[in-house]
Design a protein around this motif. Sequence first.
Motif, PDB file in Angstrom:
ATOM      1  N   THR A 122      50.758  46.106  47.829  1.00 46.12           N
ATOM      2  CA  THR A 122      49.639  46.534  46.998  1.00 46.12           C
ATOM      3  C   THR A 122      48.456  45.684  47.442  1.00 46.12           C
ATOM      4  O   THR A 122      48.443  44.477  47.212  1.00 46.12           O
ATOM      5  N   TYR A 125      42.081  43.145  46.420  1.00 46.82           N
ATOM      6  CA  TYR A 125      40.637  43.215  46.637  1.00 46.82           C
ATOM      7  C   TYR A 125      39.973  41.948  46.106  1.00 46.82           C
ATOM      8  O   TYR A 125      40.331  41.452  45.038  1.00 46.82           O
ATOM      9  N   ALA A 139      45.273  46.467  43.956  1.00 50.67           N
ATOM     10  CA  ALA A 139      44.945  47.892  43.839  1.00 50.67           C
ATOM     11  C   ALA A 139      46.140  48.644  43.248  1.00 50.67           C
ATOM     12  O   ALA A 139      46.738  49.510  43.881  1.00 50.67           O
ATOM     13  N   ILE A 144      42.074  52.190  40.928  1.00 49.99           N
ATOM     14  CA  ILE A 144      41.019  52.769  41.756  1.00 49.99           C
ATOM     15  C   ILE A 144      40.989  54.272  41.523  1.00 49.99           C
ATOM     16  O   ILE A 144      41.950  54.979  41.812  1.00 49.99           O
ATOM     17  N   VAL A 156      36.342  52.162  39.761  1.00 52.52           N
ATOM     18  CA  VAL A 156      37.553  51.612  39.161  1.00 52.52           C
ATOM     19  C   VAL A 156      37.591  51.919  37.674  1.00 52.52           C
ATOM     20  O   VAL A 156      36.564  52.131  37.035  1.00 52.52           O
TER      21      VAL A 156
END
Length: 168
Positions: A122, A125, A139, A144, A156
């Motif tokens: 995963t 960010y 994420a 997202i 988001v």
Amino acid sequence: MKDFLTIATIVKPQGIRGEVKVLALTDSPEDLQAFTRVYVGGKPCKILKVRAQNGNCAFLTLSGIADRNAAELLRGLEITADRNDAPALPQDTFYIADVIGCRVLSGDSEIGVVEEITPAKTDVYAVALNSGKRLVFPAVQGLIESVDLTEKTVRVNAERLGEVAFEE
């Protein structure tokens, strides 16, 4: 969009025959086989063989690298590929290089700008906030909502973001 994509980083030499261990920056180390012509430290090279390892690592045999001494000189270098040589991506999948620099939006509010994405099962960010701090989040599913590379935006879900994000 960038003309060249960083697809791996050379970690260390492997064995005595010039093979190198790399950290693949693709969804899977096997994806490196799709790139026939690459650049190592800016110099053209061919990937002759890929042996995938658990996680995001792989062992590569590169043209012109015949022994451990030659492989040692590549330690820490990035492997890049011309975007035109890159394989087509599945729908709703993007190159990390294209998402970095996108504005992160939640509803009508701008949260910040994508500064870094760490590839993992995963992706994680890191978003630069206007306050000078960073917001970090995985994420995860449902977070997202959309990515628009034309508008350079990542939308988001605010509720989900509140559940998983933390400030650095």
